[in-house]
Design a protein around this motif. Structure first.
Motif, PDB file in Angstrom:
ATOM      1  N   ASP A  80       1.226  -1.367   0.542  1.00  0.00           N
ATOM      2  CA  ASP A  80       0.228   0.180  -0.264  1.00  0.00           C
ATOM      3  C   ASP A  80       1.378   1.722  -0.070  1.00  0.00           C
ATOM      4  O   ASP A  80       0.698   2.211  -0.852  1.00  0.00           O
ATOM      5  N   GLN A  81       2.147   0.879   0.862  1.00  0.00           N
ATOM      6  CA  GLN A  81       3.102   2.445   0.839  1.00  0.00           C
ATOM      7  C   GLN A  81       3.848   2.287  -0.594  1.00  0.00           C
ATOM      8  O   GLN A  81       4.350   3.612  -0.858  1.00  0.00           O
ATOM      9  N   LEU A  82       4.180   1.567  -1.365  1.00  0.00           N
ATOM     10  CA  LEU A  82       5.033   1.246  -2.287  1.00  0.00           C
ATOM     11  C   LEU A  82       4.445   1.254  -3.512  1.00  0.00           C
ATOM     12  O   LEU A  82       4.524   1.754  -4.456  1.00  0.00           O
ATOM     13  N   LEU A  83       2.860   0.775  -3.498  1.00  0.00           N
ATOM     14  CA  LEU A  83       2.202   1.439  -5.510  1.00  0.00           C
ATOM     15  C   LEU A  83       2.163   2.679  -5.866  1.00  0.00           C
ATOM     16  O   LEU A  83       1.992   2.718  -7.321  1.00  0.00           O
ATOM     17  N   PRO A  84       1.445   3.527  -4.517  1.00  0.00           N
ATOM     18  CA  PRO A  84       1.923   4.759  -5.178  1.00  0.00           C
ATOM     19  C   PRO A  84       2.660   5.367  -5.654  1.00  0.00           C
ATOM     20  O   PRO A  84       3.316   6.446  -6.317  1.00  0.00           O
ATOM     21  N   LEU A  85       3.700   4.733  -5.531  1.00  0.00           N
ATOM     22  CA  LEU A  85       4.474   5.768  -5.819  1.00  0.00           C
ATOM     23  C   LEU A  85       5.332   4.872  -7.096  1.00  0.00           C
ATOM     24  O   LEU A  85       6.627   5.274  -7.559  1.00  0.00           O
ATOM     25  N   LEU A  86       4.759   4.293  -7.863  1.00  0.00           N
ATOM     26  CA  LEU A  86       5.155   3.309  -8.999  1.00  0.00           C
ATOM     27  C   LEU A  86       4.387   4.236 -10.325  1.00  0.00           C
ATOM     28  O   LEU A  86       3.475   4.177 -10.309  1.00  0.00           O
ATOM     29  N   PRO A  87       5.196   4.414 -11.554  1.00  0.00           N
ATOM     30  CA  PRO A  87       4.215   4.691 -12.748  1.00  0.00           C
ATOM     31  C   PRO A  87       2.835   3.251 -13.046  1.00  0.00           C
ATOM     32  O   PRO A  87       3.275   2.494 -12.518  1.00  0.00           O
ATOM     33  N   GLU A  88       1.772   4.152 -13.057  1.00  0.00           N
ATOM     34  CA  GLU A  88       0.714   3.402 -13.279  1.00  0.00           C
ATOM     35  C   GLU A  88       0.424   3.020 -14.145  1.00  0.00           C
ATOM     36  O   GLU A  88      -0.056   1.244 -13.420  1.00  0.00           O
ATOM     37  N   LYS A  89       0.719   1.896 -15.088  1.00  0.00           N
ATOM     38  CA  LYS A  89       1.458   0.512 -15.922  1.00  0.00           C
ATOM     39  C   LYS A  89       1.916  -0.823 -15.223  1.00  0.00           C
ATOM     40  O   LYS A  89       1.136  -1.900 -14.742  1.00  0.00           O
ATOM     41  N   GLU A  90       2.962  -0.366 -13.843  1.00  0.00           N
ATOM     42  CA  GLU A  90       4.102  -1.285 -13.415  1.00  0.00           C
ATOM     43  C   GLU A  90       3.273  -1.394 -12.249  1.00  0.00           C
ATOM     44  O   GLU A  90       2.759  -2.269 -11.657  1.00  0.00           O
ATOM     45  N   ARG A  91       2.349  -0.519 -11.878  1.00  0.00           N
ATOM     46  CA  ARG A  91       1.068  -0.174 -10.374  1.00  0.00           C
ATOM     47  C   ARG A  91      -0.274  -1.278 -10.555  1.00  0.00           C
ATOM     48  O   ARG A  91       0.255  -2.121 -10.138  1.00  0.00           O
ATOM     49  N   GLU A  92      -0.550  -0.931 -12.171  1.00  0.00           N
ATOM     50  CA  GLU A  92      -1.252  -1.817 -12.531  1.00  0.00           C
ATOM     51  C   GLU A  92      -0.845  -3.378 -12.022  1.00  0.00           C
ATOM     52  O   GLU A  92      -1.991  -4.141 -12.102  1.00  0.00           O
ATOM     53  N   ASP A  93      -0.157  -3.990 -13.141  1.00  0.00           N
ATOM     54  CA  ASP A  93       0.248  -5.482 -13.427  1.00  0.00           C
ATOM     55  C   ASP A  93       1.012  -5.079 -11.980  1.00  0.00           C
ATOM     56  O   ASP A  93       0.678  -7.089 -11.572  1.00  0.00           O
ATOM     57  N   LEU A  94       1.944  -4.659 -10.997  1.00  0.00           N
ATOM     58  CA  LEU A  94       1.524  -5.770  -9.707  1.00  0.00           C
ATOM     59  C   LEU A  94       1.142  -5.918  -8.451  1.00  0.00           C
ATOM     60  O   LEU A  94       0.698  -6.505  -8.486  1.00  0.00           O
ATOM     61  N   SER A  95       0.151  -4.677  -8.590  1.00  0.00           N
ATOM     62  CA  SER A  95      -1.363  -4.447  -8.083  1.00  0.00           C
ATOM     63  C   SER A  95      -2.242  -5.812  -8.421  1.00  0.00           C
ATOM     64  O   SER A  95      -2.819  -6.886  -7.633  1.00  0.00           O
ATOM     65  N   ASN A  96      -1.934  -5.892  -9.854  1.00  0.00           N
ATOM     66  CA  ASN A  96      -3.405  -8.042 -10.365  1.00  0.00           C
ATOM     67  C   ASN A  96      -2.286  -8.922  -9.811  1.00  0.00           C
ATOM     68  O   ASN A  96      -2.664  -9.943  -9.197  1.00  0.00           O
ATOM     69  N   TRP A  97      -0.414  -9.259  -9.933  1.00  0.00           N
ATOM     70  CA  TRP A  97       0.563  -9.955  -9.318  1.00  0.00           C
ATOM     71  C   TRP A  97      -0.210 -10.041  -7.731  1.00  0.00           C
ATOM     72  O   TRP A  97      -0.344 -11.416  -7.647  1.00  0.00           O
ATOM     73  N   GLN A  98      -0.449  -8.665  -7.493  1.00  0.00           N
ATOM     74  CA  GLN A  98      -0.690  -9.096  -5.607  1.00  0.00           C
ATOM     75  C   GLN A  98      -1.418  -9.584  -5.310  1.00  0.00           C
ATOM     76  O   GLN A  98      -1.828 -10.266  -4.553  1.00  0.00           O
ATOM     77  N   ASN A  99      -2.849  -9.434  -6.014  1.00  0.00           N
ATOM     78  CA  ASN A  99      -3.643 -10.174  -5.712  1.00  0.00           C
ATOM     79  C   ASN A  99      -4.494 -11.384  -6.206  1.00  0.00           C
ATOM     80  O   ASN A  99      -4.674 -12.024  -5.436  1.00  0.00           O
ATOM     81  N   ARG A 100      -3.095 -11.983  -7.418  1.00  0.00           N
ATOM     82  CA  ARG A 100      -3.123 -13.262  -7.724  1.00  0.00           C
ATOM     83  C   ARG A 100      -2.608 -14.018  -6.472  1.00  0.00           C
ATOM     84  O   ARG A 100      -3.258 -15.478  -6.259  1.00  0.00           O
ATOM     85  N   LEU A 101      -1.550 -13.609  -5.934  1.00  0.00           N
ATOM     86  CA  LEU A 101      -1.082 -13.642  -5.290  1.00  0.00           C
ATOM     87  C   LEU A 101      -1.854 -14.006  -3.802  1.00  0.00           C
ATOM     88  O   LEU A 101      -1.691 -15.223  -2.799  1.00  0.00           O
ATOM     89  N   VAL A 102      -2.065 -13.255  -3.071  1.00  0.00           N
ATOM     90  CA  VAL A 102      -3.476 -13.262  -2.202  1.00  0.00           C
ATOM     91  C   VAL A 102      -4.513 -14.066  -2.505  1.00  0.00           C
ATOM     92  O   VAL A 102      -4.641 -15.065  -1.330  1.00  0.00           O
ATOM     93  N   ILE A 103      -4.793 -14.776  -3.232  1.00  0.00           N
ATOM     94  CA  ILE A 103      -5.789 -15.443  -4.174  1.00  0.00           C
ATOM     95  C   ILE A 103      -5.281 -16.553  -3.508  1.00  0.00           C
ATOM     96  O   ILE A 103      -5.931 -17.824  -3.155  1.00  0.00           O
ATOM     97  N   GLU A 104      -4.325 -17.092  -4.011  1.00  0.00           N
ATOM     98  CA  GLU A 104      -3.994 -18.388  -3.689  1.00  0.00           C
ATOM     99  C   GLU A 104      -3.442 -18.826  -2.485  1.00  0.00           C
ATOM    100  O   GLU A 104      -3.164 -20.311  -2.045  1.00  0.00           O
ATOM    101  N   ILE A 105      -2.821 -17.439  -2.021  1.00  0.00           N
ATOM    102  CA  ILE A 105      -2.650 -17.697  -0.527  1.00  0.00           C
ATOM    103  C   ILE A 105      -3.884 -17.917   0.819  1.00  0.00           C
ATOM    104  O   ILE A 105      -3.640 -18.869   1.500  1.00  0.00           O
ATOM    105  N   GLN A 106      -5.097 -17.116   0.037  1.00  0.00           N
ATOM    106  CA  GLN A 106      -6.407 -18.062   0.765  1.00  0.00           C
ATOM    107  C   GLN A 106      -6.542 -19.101   0.702  1.00  0.00           C
ATOM    108  O   GLN A 106      -7.356 -20.561   1.452  1.00  0.00           O
ATOM    109  N   LYS A 107      -6.499 -19.924  -0.766  1.00  0.00           N
ATOM    110  CA  LYS A 107      -6.598 -21.340  -0.735  1.00  0.00           C
ATOM    111  C   LYS A 107      -5.886 -22.125  -0.297  1.00  0.00           C
ATOM    112  O   LYS A 107      -6.183 -22.813   0.020  1.00  0.00           O
TER     113      LYS A 107
END
Length: 166
Positions: A80-107
């Motif tokens: 949450d602290q890091l994402l606002p510091l990144l360019p928008e395209k990379e922020r979206e990619d990283l956020s998507n991978w973070q969400n996928r990782l969170v889903i796998e961790i929850q499973k």
């Protein structure tokens, strides 16, 4: 740096997908009571844990190095602290991978909880079976003979059926 971080999140997601595969295998071997199979699954998980540790160390080092380069002094930086510091395209990619990782961790968390419950149930069954095999001491007052009513019912010199079989 951002592309490397995205690659690390991708790799972490893949490792957690493999963890989930191992967790499902673990469920099957638990159902079968296959202790050798369970041992193999645990060995596979151990290798995945080592790989995940390396990825996490690399992630932390990469973020700290990037923060130092930007002149930002913070420890234990969150996404949450890091994402606002990144360019928008990379922020979206990283956020998507973070969400996928969170889903796998929850499973994985849910499957591990199921496996834990199954192991506890198996252990209860084994204990119940052992208790059923262990002969109960008969009280002398119920023997019908009336003998030895004042003596202690437990005789440490006698062995139970379970002890003598072992």
């Amino acid at each position: 740096m951002v592309q490397e971080l995205i690659q690390i999140f991708q790799a972490m997601t893949v490792v957690h997908e493999r963890f989930n595969e191992q967790a499902f295998k673990k469920e099957e071997v638990i159902k079968k009571g296959d202790m050798a199979g369970l041992d193999q699954v645990l060995k596979g998980e151990s290798a995945l844990i080592q790989h995940l540790r390396k990825l996490e160390n690399t992630r932390q080092h990469l973020i700290q190095q990037w923060m130092d380069e930007k002149g930002l002094v913070k420890e234990n930086v969150t996404m949450d602290q890091l994402l606002p510091l990144l360019p928008e395209k990379e922020r979206e990619d990283l956020s998507n991978w973070q969400n996928r990782l969170v889903i796998e961790i929850q499973k994985l968390k849910e499957q591990n909880e199921l496996n834990r419950q199954m192991l506890e149930d198996s252990l209860r069954f084994v204990n119940l079976s052992l208790d059923a095999m262990h002969p109960q001491n008969q009280f002398s007052s119920y023997s019908g003979t009336g003998e030895n009513e004042d003596e202690d019912d437990f005789d440490p010199g006698k062995r139970s059926l379970f002890d003598s079989k072992v």
